[in-house]
Design an enzyme around this catalytic site. Structure first.
Site, mmCIF file in Angstrom:
data_model
loop_
_atom_site.group_PDB
_atom_site.id
_atom_site.type_symbol
_atom_site.label_atom_id
_atom_site.label_comp_id
_atom_site.label_asym_id
_atom_site.label_seq_id
_atom_site.Cartn_x
_atom_site.Cartn_y
_atom_site.Cartn_z
ATOM 1 N N CYS A 77 24.491 82.514 80.423
ATOM 2 C CA CYS A 77 24.786 81.165 79.915
ATOM 3 C C CYS A 77 23.592 80.207 79.939
ATOM 4 C CB CYS A 77 25.937 80.532 80.707
ATOM 5 S SG CYS A 77 27.294 81.661 81.067
ATOM 6 N N CYS A 93 21.200 79.042 76.902
ATOM 7 C CA CYS A 93 21.624 78.026 75.922
ATOM 8 C C CYS A 93 22.022 76.699 76.584
ATOM 9 C CB CYS A 93 22.819 78.520 75.111
ATOM 10 S SG CYS A 93 22.408 79.882 74.018
ATOM 11 N N HIS A 94 22.717 76.781 77.730
ATOM 12 C CA HIS A 94 23.264 75.545 78.309
ATOM 13 C C HIS A 94 22.331 74.908 79.342
ATOM 14 C CE1 HIS A 94 27.131 76.071 76.315
ATOM 15 N NE2 HIS A 94 27.052 77.352 76.616
ATOM 16 N N MET A 112 29.474 79.183 70.105
ATOM 17 C CA MET A 112 29.793 79.767 71.404
ATOM 18 C C MET A 112 30.316 81.200 71.197
ATOM 19 S SD MET A 112 30.322 79.263 74.739
ATOM 20 C CE MET A 112 31.420 79.843 76.041
ATOM 21 N N HIS A 134 9.417 76.866 70.142
ATOM 22 C CA HIS A 134 9.534 78.206 70.728
ATOM 23 C C HIS A 134 8.237 78.984 70.542
ATOM 24 C CE1 HIS A 134 11.833 81.430 72.502
ATOM 25 N NE2 HIS A 134 11.460 82.227 71.526
ATOM 26 N N HIS A 193 11.743 82.477 63.487
ATOM 27 C CA HIS A 193 11.236 83.218 64.649
ATOM 28 C C HIS A 193 10.038 84.040 64.201
ATOM 29 C CE1 HIS A 193 10.904 85.766 68.136
ATOM 30 N NE2 HIS A 193 11.724 84.961 68.779
#
Ligand code: DHE
Length: 551
Positions: free
Chosen positions: A49, A52-53, A90, A333, A375
């Site tokens: 998790c 992302c969070h 999600m 990124h 990417h």
């Protein structure tokens, strides 16, 4: 089975932080949990998790999950959300088979408690892990082996925490070097003598390629979780910084550290906590993503993900460090140089943009809209028959490849604009590559849900881009046993001569993997490198191309 969309499969990778000591405070208003349950939930949170969070659950590409929000929703609501996912992105953790019903219940209760805070990691912590294995005075005075060092490949063996050093000429393994956990990238010193790797656990290893059998000469842990490392490359009127300094960036704590290039002694640590570029709100964990060394100035270019800032770090005087802060777009990124090495092209992946940093003028040149979730890895440079020099990126979220003009002098009208969009086989692309001596552009798609696509690569003829692509069935060519392994084909990388291209065929730890080498002229299979020690190969880095930023 598993998570369905490529971008989630990518971001929900594992963080080593779950194994760290943390103080867990309970929230009396939240459903009760035992200490053992906290331990399990924390591990799952950091494995699946946190990417992302966020570590502190304040939200990054995923929504914030702090108790002020989650308590109001309650266990039942949260369970449905975790089990079935949402259209906003999600994953459906239970129906995909990733979590059991019990684990869903555990996580629904866990996120109503306060997030535990992982420890900080300052100079004394770093020094406590710093080891000079072979002191500079005891190292070879000249190259002590017969390898053609320029053509060595460093291959990440992700799940064993090692890199394989492979002789690009003979295709034989020279050494397998123990590194950090799930080592992420390899980078070269400016002279081409030292190889640096960084693990997800923040461990940096420095390998001396002059030794009779190249091996570790120094190591240090620069944080508890990390992804990037590089070395100083400037040589000019402000000094010769060849092999003088190294830099590594951490995800946790959010910081970067500048080290001595001979020993990895940590010299200067800088926190990246601060305000976001757009809404100008405080962010407590802006992770350090890609770092490159400028050729124009004695500077490192440090990209900070959550604040969307690129820091130009002048390393000439560490005691009074000068940092130029450039704002581009959020969630910076990966990225690479254009062919002239003046412009650094960085993906702001969740904004669907490429930020273009002018390393000469120290400014944001442009921010260009591209496809969904760019990417590039380091991207690919080639001369387009119509538009001149371009830099290319593939996308995780769609099937396109965007070509951006990078030559303002001779192709002004096309400069810093998307000049052409190529169509690939599908989303889930991670890396794209070309070479100044090649007529081809290669793109992988290891995270595409269709194994036919994830197990092959596509090639474009640069002089005939409208013709579409040719598919190379790389995993099939590897001739691996039918053991059910995912056999994802990852990252094209050229040899020094630019006449062959290497790919990893990446399966799980207990399944067979391989490296496949393709002849760039004929697009035919050249060699398959197989060895029981090549476990979970992912990235691979040719010494010369990495040293000189050839891609
Ligand atoms: Fe990477 C580069 C972060 C998942 C293989 N990866 C990078 C960089 C960052 C990053 C910040 C740029 C470093 C630089 O240039 O200084 N990667 C992350 C993540 O946060 C993420 C999404 C999730 C995670 O848990 O790590 C992630 N990366 C992956 C993978 O799953 C890959 C495919 C396999 C693996 O080994 O883990 C993977 N990442 C790579 C590779 C590069 C990379 C091979 C270097 C590309 C290059 O050409 O330089």
């Amino acid at each position: 089975k598993g998570i369905t969309t490529p971008e989630l499969n990518y971001q929900a990778g594992s963080s080593p932080l779950g194994k760290e000591q943390m103080v867990q405070s309970t929230n009396p208003k939240a459903p009760p949990m035992t200490m053992a349950e906290f331990g399990d939930a924390r591990n799952i949170y950091f494995e699946r998790c946190a990417g992302c969070h966020g570590v502190l659950r304040k939200g990054a590409t995923g929504k914030p999950l702090t108790p002020d929000i989650t308590l109001g929703k309650g266990t039942d609501y949260l369970k449905v959300f975790i089990a079935y996912g949402s259209p906003a992105g999600m994953p459906n953790w239970q129906t995909s088979g990733e979590f059991t019903e019990k684990q869903v219940d555990l996580m629904a209760r866990y996120i109503q408690h306060e997030p535990p805070m992982p420890p900080e990691w300052g100079l004394p912590d770093m020094k406590g892990t710093w080891k000079v294995v072979v002191a500079p005075k005891d190292r070879p005075k000249r190259k002590m082996n017969n390898y053609n060092i320029d053509n060595i490949f460093s291959t990440t063996l992700r799940d064993t925490g090692e890199v394989a050093l492979i002789d690009g000429d003979s295709k034989k393994i020279i050494n397998i070097v123990k590194t950090g956990y799930a080592v992420h990238i390899s980078r070269m010193s400016a002279s081409g003598r030292y190889l640096f790797v960084i693990g997800r656990d923040g461990k940096v290893n420095m390998i001396d390629l002059w030794m009779p059998k190249p091996d570790n000469v120094a190591e240090i842990r620069i944080g508890l979780e990390a992804r990037s490392v590089d070395t100083s490359k400037y040589k000019g009127k402000e000094g010769d910084y060849t092999d003088k300094l190294a830099i590594a960036g951490a995800y946790w704590p959010p910081q970067f550290v500048i080290m001595d290039g001979d020993t990895l002694e940590p010299l200067k640590i800088v926190s990246t906590r601060g305000m976001t570029v757009d809404t100008q709100e405080y962010h407590a964990e802006p992770r350090v993503a890609s770092i490159v060394a400028s050729h124009y100035k004695p500077e490192f270019i440090v990209n900070v993900k959550e604040t969307g800032k690129t820091l130009l770090v002048d390393y000439t005087n560490l005691a009074s460090l000068k940092i130029t802060e450039l704002g581009s777009a959020r969630f910076l990124h990966d990225g690479g140089w254009d062919a002239s090495k003046r412009y650094f092209m960085v993906a702001a992946n969740n904004s669907n943009k490429i930020g273009i940093i002018d390393a000469k003028e120290s400014k944001v040149q442009s921010v260009v809209e591209v496809g969904k979730i760019p990417h590039p890895g380091r991207g690919a440079n080639f001369v387009h028959p119509k538009f001149g020099p371009v830099w290319a990126t593939g996308h995780l979220g769609d099937e396109t490849i965007s070509l951006i003009g990078t030559d303002p002098a001779k192709h002004k009208a096309q400069a810093f604009k998307v000049v052409q969009t190529l169509k690939g086989p599908g989303g889930g692309a991670l890396f794209i590559k070309s070479h100044p001596k090649s007529k081809h552009l290669y793109s992988d798609a290891p995270l595409n849900p269709d194994p036919k696509i994830s197990q092959s690569v596509v090639v474009y003829d640069i002089n005939n881009l409208d013709k579409g692509y040719t598919v190379l069935p790389i995993a099939e060519w590897a001739g691996l046993p039918n053991d059910g392994g995912a056999k994802r084909v990852v990252q094209p990388e050229y040899n020094k001569a630019g006449d062959e291209v290497w790919f990893a065929v990446w399966s799980a730890k207990d399944k067979a993997s391989a490296l496949v080498v393709v002849d760039d002229k004929t697009l035919k299979l050249k060699t398959v490198i197989k060895d029981p020690k090549l476990i979970t190969p992912t990235g691979h880095f040719n010494v010369y191309n990495t040293q000189k930023d050839v891609y």
